[in-house]
Design a protein around this motif. Structure first.
Motif, PDB file in Angstrom:
ATOM      1  N   GLN A 130       0.841  -1.193   0.000  1.00 47.56           N
ATOM      2  CA  GLN A 130       0.000   0.000   0.000  1.00 47.56           C
ATOM      3  C   GLN A 130       0.881   1.250   0.000  1.00 47.56           C
ATOM      4  N   LEU A 162       4.585   7.376   1.763  1.00 45.65           N
ATOM      5  CA  LEU A 162       4.990   6.192   2.516  1.00 45.65           C
ATOM      6  C   LEU A 162       4.494   4.935   1.820  1.00 45.65           C
ATOM      7  N   LEU A 192       1.151  -3.725   9.340  1.00 44.65           N
ATOM      8  CA  LEU A 192       1.861  -3.075   8.239  1.00 44.65           C
ATOM      9  C   LEU A 192       3.223  -2.596   8.718  1.00 44.65           C
ATOM     10  N   PHE A 238       6.112  -0.022   7.700  1.00 48.76           N
ATOM     11  CA  PHE A 238       6.248   1.176   6.877  1.00 48.76           C
ATOM     12  C   PHE A 238       7.704   1.512   6.595  1.00 48.76           C
ATOM     13  N   LYS A 272      10.413   4.733   5.829  1.00 46.85           N
ATOM     14  CA  LYS A 272      10.553   6.030   6.486  1.00 46.85           C
ATOM     15  C   LYS A 272       9.967   7.163   5.645  1.00 46.85           C
ATOM     16  N   TYR A 315      -0.917   2.610  15.581  1.00 48.05           N
ATOM     17  CA  TYR A 315       0.476   2.838  15.217  1.00 48.05           C
ATOM     18  C   TYR A 315       0.994   4.051  15.983  1.00 48.05           C
ATOM     19  N   GLN A 319      11.843   6.933  14.730  1.00 48.60           N
ATOM     20  CA  GLN A 319      11.487   5.541  14.430  1.00 48.60           C
ATOM     21  C   GLN A 319      10.472   5.396  13.306  1.00 48.60           C
ATOM     22  N   GLY A 320       9.870   6.481  12.898  1.00 44.83           N
ATOM     23  CA  GLY A 320       8.840   6.388  11.872  1.00 44.83           C
ATOM     24  C   GLY A 320       7.563   5.775  12.434  1.00 44.83           C
ATOM     25  N   LEU A 321       6.847   5.088  11.576  1.00 49.17           N
ATOM     26  CA  LEU A 321       5.585   4.461  11.970  1.00 49.17           C
ATOM     27  C   LEU A 321       5.841   3.046  12.465  1.00 49.17           C
ATOM     28  N   PHE A 353       4.004  -0.377  14.419  1.00 50.58           N
ATOM     29  CA  PHE A 353       2.756  -1.058  14.743  1.00 50.58           C
ATOM     30  C   PHE A 353       2.684  -1.358  16.236  1.00 50.58           C
ATOM     31  N   GLN A 380      -6.314  -0.241   4.347  1.00 49.11           N
ATOM     32  CA  GLN A 380      -6.490   0.278   5.695  1.00 49.11           C
ATOM     33  C   GLN A 380      -6.672   1.782   5.610  1.00 49.11           C
TER      34      GLN A 380
END
Lengths: 112, 114
Positions: A34, A89, A100, A102, A104, B35, B41-43, B45, B103
């Motif tokens: 995605q 992203l 999911l 991801f 950066k 999230y 660290q970004g995203l 979960f 999502q």
């Protein structure tokens, strides 16, 4: 364990240019991938979802491709506009779960 | 169709306190995922709930917990807050019935821990 990498981290282009954003993933046993867009301080907007059985998915000026064998996906933006400026992203699932993973992101700036 | 909503949108807490965040999924969606997004660290979960059961869990300490109600609304709780918990917390919803579903994300709750 799935790892997702996006290159470049940032990109600045003049308005009207066509551009490609890259995403690579380590676990090719994915059922989809995605692409999202995130504007500063905001949530994520889903752009395109490519199922594992597809090679491409298109929405307007956006085209995403998926090559599971090489672990790569690309997001092509045609005729870029200043309103396209955002962070893009990509996300791939972890194993067979809903989780999911991801990258950066690539921060895109389109200059008028 | 209304999108995913999250409340509150902004929170300021101090270390040691606890906080509860709420997420209302799109009508008909039964899966809610959480999230954490930080600049470093970004995203990442946190966990996913489906039909009131935790179905997937990320690598976060036990201070992070969640639950889902019969109407699919979900709450996330963080106890004994630390400075490093300052982040944008995003929830996402989907039907939860198939692996290839999109999502949909809410606008997030921005938490600042002082």
């Amino acid at each position: 364990k799935q790892e997702v990498t996006q290159i470049p981290a940032a990109l600045s282009v003049p308005e009207g240019e066509n551009l490609v954003l890259n995403c690579s993933f380590t676990d090719s046993a994915i059922y989809n991938l995605q692409w999202f867009r995130q504007d500063p301080g905001k949530g994520l907007t889903s752009l395109l979802l490519i199922q594992s059985s597809q090679r491409e998915q298109t929405s307007g000026r956006l085209n995403a491709s998926l090559d599971k064998s090489s672990g790569r996906s690309t997001l092509y933006i045609a005729a870029s506009q200043p309103g396209d400026s955002a962070t893009y992203l990509c996300a791939a699932p972890q194993g067979g779960s809903e989780k999911l993973v991801f990258g950066k992101g690539t921060k895109l700036t389109v200059n008028p | 169709k209304a999108g995913v909503t999250q409340t509150p949108r902004y929170l300021i807490k101090t270390r040691g306190q606890q906080v509860t965040l709420s997420c209302s999924p799109i009508s008909g969606h039964r899966s809610v995922s959480w999230y954490q997004q930080t600049p470093g660290q970004g995203l990442q979960f946190l966990f996913e709930y489906f039909s009131e059961t935790q179905r997937n869990k990320g690598n976060f300490p036990g201070r992070f917990s969640g639950r889902q109600f019969s109407n699919s609304r979900s709450e996330m709780n963080v106890s004994t807050l630390e400075l490093g918990d300052s982040a944008l917390y995003l929830c996402a919803s989907s039907l939860g019935l198939a692996k290839w579903e999109t999502q949909y994300f809410g606008p997030g709750t921005r938490l600042l821990v002082l």
